[in-house]
Design a protein around this motif. Sequence first.
Motif, PDB file in Angstrom:
ATOM      1  N   ASP A 188       0.867  -1.185   0.000  1.00  0.00           N
ATOM      2  CA  ASP A 188       0.000   0.000   0.000  1.00  0.00           C
ATOM      3  C   ASP A 188       0.900   1.230   0.000  1.00  0.00           C
ATOM      4  OD1 ASP A 188      -1.793   2.039   0.311  1.00  0.00           O
ATOM      5  OD2 ASP A 188      -2.565   1.398   2.260  1.00  0.00           O
ATOM      6  N   PRO A 189       1.180   1.800  -1.178  1.00  0.00           N
ATOM      7  CA  PRO A 189       2.173   2.876  -1.273  1.00  0.00           C
ATOM      8  C   PRO A 189       1.655   4.273  -0.932  1.00  0.00           C
ATOM      9  CG  PRO A 189       1.433   2.244  -3.459  1.00  0.00           C
ATOM     10  CD  PRO A 189       0.737   1.316  -2.502  1.00  0.00           C
TER      11      PRO A 189
ATOM     12  N   TYR B 256       9.384  16.582  -2.101  1.00  0.00           N
ATOM     13  CA  TYR B 256       9.621  17.014  -3.481  1.00  0.00           C
ATOM     14  C   TYR B 256       8.540  17.924  -4.055  1.00  0.00           C
ATOM     15  CZ  TYR B 256      13.055  13.232  -3.329  1.00  0.00           C
ATOM     16  OH  TYR B 256      14.110  12.433  -2.987  1.00  0.00           O
ATOM     17  N   GLY B 257       7.312  17.871  -3.516  1.00  0.00           N
ATOM     18  CA  GLY B 257       6.223  18.665  -4.074  1.00  0.00           C
ATOM     19  C   GLY B 257       5.509  17.931  -5.197  1.00  0.00           C
ATOM     20  N   ASP B 258       4.275  18.365  -5.483  1.00  0.00           N
ATOM     21  CA  ASP B 258       3.416  17.637  -6.414  1.00  0.00           C
ATOM     22  C   ASP B 258       3.956  17.637  -7.841  1.00  0.00           C
ATOM     23  OD1 ASP B 258       0.761  16.272  -6.905  1.00  0.00           O
ATOM     24  OD2 ASP B 258       0.602  17.959  -8.296  1.00  0.00           O
ATOM     25  N   GLU B 259       4.444  18.777  -8.313  1.00  0.00           N
ATOM     26  CA  GLU B 259       4.903  18.850  -9.697  1.00  0.00           C
ATOM     27  C   GLU B 259       6.048  17.886  -9.960  1.00  0.00           C
ATOM     28  OE1 GLU B 259       6.693  22.121 -12.891  1.00  0.00           O
ATOM     29  OE2 GLU B 259       5.866  22.806 -10.982  1.00  0.00           O
ATOM     30  N   GLU B 260       7.021  17.867  -9.053  1.00  0.00           N
ATOM     31  CA  GLU B 260       8.156  16.972  -9.220  1.00  0.00           C
ATOM     32  C   GLU B 260       7.725  15.510  -9.096  1.00  0.00           C
ATOM     33  OE1 GLU B 260      12.041  15.485  -9.701  1.00  0.00           O
ATOM     34  OE2 GLU B 260      11.073  17.350 -10.296  1.00  0.00           O
ATOM     35  N   MET B 261       6.795  15.224  -8.192  1.00  0.00           N
ATOM     36  CA  MET B 261       6.318  13.851  -8.036  1.00  0.00           C
ATOM     37  C   MET B 261       5.689  13.344  -9.324  1.00  0.00           C
ATOM     38  SD  MET B 261       7.134  12.652  -5.094  1.00  0.00           S
ATOM     39  CE  MET B 261       6.030  11.246  -4.923  1.00  0.00           C
ATOM     40  N   GLN B 262       4.851  14.175  -9.936  1.00  0.00           N
ATOM     41  CA  GLN B 262       4.190  13.754 -11.168  1.00  0.00           C
ATOM     42  C   GLN B 262       5.216  13.582 -12.298  1.00  0.00           C
ATOM     43  OE1 GLN B 262       1.143  12.810 -11.269  1.00  0.00           O
ATOM     44  NE2 GLN B 262       0.434  13.589  -9.307  1.00  0.00           N
ATOM     45  N   ARG B 263       6.165  14.519 -12.373  1.00  0.00           N
ATOM     46  CA  ARG B 263       7.134  14.484 -13.464  1.00  0.00           C
ATOM     47  C   ARG B 263       8.085  13.302 -13.340  1.00  0.00           C
ATOM     48  NH1 ARG B 263      12.325  15.977 -14.674  1.00  0.00           N
ATOM     49  NH2 ARG B 263      12.771  16.547 -12.516  1.00  0.00           N
ATOM     50  N   SER B 264       8.582  13.068 -12.147  1.00  0.00           N
ATOM     51  CA  SER B 264       9.676  12.118 -11.970  1.00  0.00           C
ATOM     52  C   SER B 264       9.238  10.707 -11.617  1.00  0.00           C
ATOM     53  CB  SER B 264      10.635  12.614 -10.883  1.00  0.00           C
ATOM     54  OG  SER B 264      11.341  13.756 -11.321  1.00  0.00           O
ATOM     55  N   TYR B 265       8.079  10.571 -10.987  1.00  0.00           N
ATOM     56  CA  TYR B 265       7.740   9.263 -10.432  1.00  0.00           C
ATOM     57  C   TYR B 265       6.470   8.641 -11.008  1.00  0.00           C
ATOM     58  CZ  TYR B 265      11.250  10.846  -7.137  1.00  0.00           C
ATOM     59  OH  TYR B 265      12.411  11.317  -6.601  1.00  0.00           O
ATOM     60  N   GLY B 266       5.451   9.435 -11.270  1.00  0.00           N
ATOM     61  CA  GLY B 266       4.206   8.868 -11.750  1.00  0.00           C
ATOM     62  C   GLY B 266       3.445   8.169 -10.634  1.00  0.00           C
ATOM     63  N   LYS B 267       2.262   7.682 -10.970  1.00  0.00           N
ATOM     64  CA  LYS B 267       1.395   7.039  -9.978  1.00  0.00           C
ATOM     65  C   LYS B 267       2.000   5.723  -9.501  1.00  0.00           C
ATOM     66  CE  LYS B 267      -3.305   5.286  -9.322  1.00  0.00           C
ATOM     67  NZ  LYS B 267      -4.623   5.034  -9.972  1.00  0.00           N
ATOM     68  N   LEU B 268       2.053   5.546  -8.165  1.00  0.00           N
ATOM     69  CA  LEU B 268       2.624   4.325  -7.611  1.00  0.00           C
ATOM     70  C   LEU B 268       1.619   3.177  -7.711  1.00  0.00           C
ATOM     71  CD1 LEU B 268       4.453   5.671  -4.432  1.00  0.00           C
ATOM     72  CD2 LEU B 268       5.292   5.464  -6.778  1.00  0.00           C
ATOM     73  N   VAL B 269       2.126   2.014  -8.087  1.00  0.00           N
ATOM     74  CA  VAL B 269       1.287   0.824  -8.256  1.00  0.00           C
ATOM     75  C   VAL B 269       1.588  -0.137  -7.109  1.00  0.00           C
ATOM     76  CG1 VAL B 269       0.762  -1.143  -9.751  1.00  0.00           C
ATOM     77  CG2 VAL B 269       1.294   1.109 -10.758  1.00  0.00           C
ATOM     78  N   PRO B 270       0.571  -0.591  -6.376  1.00  0.00           N
ATOM     79  CA  PRO B 270       0.830  -1.531  -5.277  1.00  0.00           C
ATOM     80  C   PRO B 270       1.238  -2.908  -5.786  1.00  0.00           C
ATOM     81  CG  PRO B 270      -1.530  -1.183  -5.548  1.00  0.00           C
ATOM     82  CD  PRO B 270      -0.850  -0.207  -6.462  1.00  0.00           C
ATOM     83  N   VAL B 271       2.007  -3.612  -4.968  1.00  0.00           N
ATOM     84  CA  VAL B 271       2.359  -5.005  -5.237  1.00  0.00           C
ATOM     85  C   VAL B 271       1.337  -5.876  -4.518  1.00  0.00           C
ATOM     86  CG1 VAL B 271       4.110  -6.801  -4.934  1.00  0.00           C
ATOM     87  CG2 VAL B 271       4.816  -4.444  -5.414  1.00  0.00           C
ATOM     88  N   PRO B 272       0.719  -6.844  -5.183  1.00  0.00           N
ATOM     89  CA  PRO B 272      -0.222  -7.732  -4.483  1.00  0.00           C
ATOM     90  C   PRO B 272       0.435  -8.377  -3.262  1.00  0.00           C
ATOM     91  CG  PRO B 272      -0.352  -8.082  -6.854  1.00  0.00           C
ATOM     92  CD  PRO B 272       0.843  -7.187  -6.618  1.00  0.00           C
TER      93      PRO B 272
ATOM     94  N   ALA C 188       1.245   5.964   1.948  1.00  0.00           N
ATOM     95  CA  ALA C 188       2.090   6.715   2.878  1.00  0.00           C
ATOM     96  C   ALA C 188       3.438   7.047   2.248  1.00  0.00           C
ATOM     97  CB  ALA C 188       2.287   5.920   4.167  1.00  0.00           C
ATOM     98  N   LEU C 189       3.932   6.151   1.415  1.00  0.00           N
ATOM     99  CA  LEU C 189       5.192   6.386   0.710  1.00  0.00           C
ATOM    100  C   LEU C 189       5.063   7.595  -0.210  1.00  0.00           C
ATOM    101  CD1 LEU C 189       7.992   5.043   0.348  1.00  0.00           C
ATOM    102  CD2 LEU C 189       7.014   3.758  -1.558  1.00  0.00           C
ATOM    103  N   TRP C 190       3.961   7.656  -0.924  1.00  0.00           N
ATOM    104  CA  TRP C 190       3.701   8.784  -1.814  1.00  0.00           C
ATOM    105  C   TRP C 190       3.622  10.088  -1.026  1.00  0.00           C
ATOM    106  CZ3 TRP C 190       3.356   9.956  -6.926  1.00  0.00           C
ATOM    107  CH2 TRP C 190       2.745  11.171  -7.254  1.00  0.00           C
ATOM    108  N   LEU C 191       2.889  10.086   0.075  1.00  0.00           N
ATOM    109  CA  LEU C 191       2.705  11.311   0.847  1.00  0.00           C
ATOM    110  C   LEU C 191       4.023  11.771   1.462  1.00  0.00           C
ATOM    111  CD1 LEU C 191      -0.707  10.530   2.606  1.00  0.00           C
ATOM    112  CD2 LEU C 191      -0.298  12.124   0.713  1.00  0.00           C
ATOM    113  N   GLY C 192       4.856  10.821   1.911  1.00  0.00           N
ATOM    114  CA  GLY C 192       6.145  11.193   2.473  1.00  0.00           C
ATOM    115  C   GLY C 192       7.056  11.833   1.436  1.00  0.00           C
ATOM    116  N   ALA C 193       7.090  11.252   0.234  1.00  0.00           N
ATOM    117  CA  ALA C 193       7.905  11.831  -0.831  1.00  0.00           C
ATOM    118  C   ALA C 193       7.332  13.161  -1.301  1.00  0.00           C
ATOM    119  CB  ALA C 193       8.005  10.842  -1.993  1.00  0.00           C
ATOM    120  N   LEU C 194       6.000  13.266  -1.305  1.00  0.00           N
ATOM    121  CA  LEU C 194       5.347  14.506  -1.711  1.00  0.00           C
ATOM    122  C   LEU C 194       5.780  15.665  -0.812  1.00  0.00           C
ATOM    123  CD1 LEU C 194       3.133  15.732  -3.597  1.00  0.00           C
ATOM    124  CD2 LEU C 194       1.483  15.203  -1.786  1.00  0.00           C
ATOM    125  N   ALA C 195       5.942  15.381   0.477  1.00  0.00           N
ATOM    126  CA  ALA C 195       6.350  16.424   1.421  1.00  0.00           C
ATOM    127  C   ALA C 195       7.763  16.921   1.139  1.00  0.00           C
ATOM    128  CB  ALA C 195       6.255  15.887   2.850  1.00  0.00           C
TER     129      ALA C 195
END
Length: 318
Positions: free
Chosen positions: A104-105, A116-132, A107-114
Amino acid sequence: MLDFIEDLGDGIYAIDTGFQRPRFDAAYLMVEGGRAAFIDTGTNHAVPRLLAALNALGLAPDAVDWVIPTHVHLDHAGGVGLLMQALPRARTLVHPRGLRHMVDPKALWLGALAVYGDEEMQRSYGKLVPVPAERAEATHDEQVVHLAGRPLRFIDSPGHARHHHAIWDARSRSWFTGDTFGLSYRAFDVNGRAWILPTSTPVQFDPEALRATVARLLATAPVAMQVTHYGRVGGSVEEVRRLAALMLAQVDEMVALAESLRDAPGRHEKLKAGLLDGYLARLRAHGHPAGAQAAEWLALDATLNAQGLEVMLDRAAR
């Protein structure tokens, strides 16, 4: 061979993930007896390159048994979930502190968002996909798994992050170190000799734990370290030890600088400037001109390392 793949010998290939700039971020592909493992994946944007590397080596997606992020920072693990969708037989091996973030990524996304900021997150990482959850498992200290009979040994390796493991490959006598053994950019090599610096990227930098981890890595007398940023360094036991000493000396300098600025006004900017000056001085001592291009490349590391050192200072204050 595709130009973003480097054959390192012993069935190990470094794949330039294309993150930030050339030869900045590596994923590793290990091949043994027709079976394969990825160690670190880069971001979602790297997945086409990883699959192309498999194809270039004549391997089908179902030849991959393991996907192993060294830790769950997004430049190492951001592409794991998306990659796993293309690898029907693979399982993900994650440090126990990082397992929930692969499943369940959010919290990982929110931590990185804090950071790098939203623009950089979208540009560099894209939407995180969970592992089953059924395809992911936690490792434990001194665990050994096999790739077509080739043993891979895991150790808990805190210092850069608490959710970090390193992987020992006896065949190549090398560790896959993620960020535990620092950063070493090939553009800074001088006469074939590498230069290295520590990474204290937020939010779990612990210098004492890092020193203990490095001592544990060196205890196996490795002849090389496979660092994510970037590639294979070393070549002999002596060279690996030189790099370790250089990195740990800089850890001491970074911590001392941070302590000296603990209560200083404008602490972040002063810390960032002090780190950058120190890196450039060390780089010049290495024999590199350390001009404007080097300063530009190291500015990001100085910024992130300053942030991590400030987290360390504030954590100690609490």
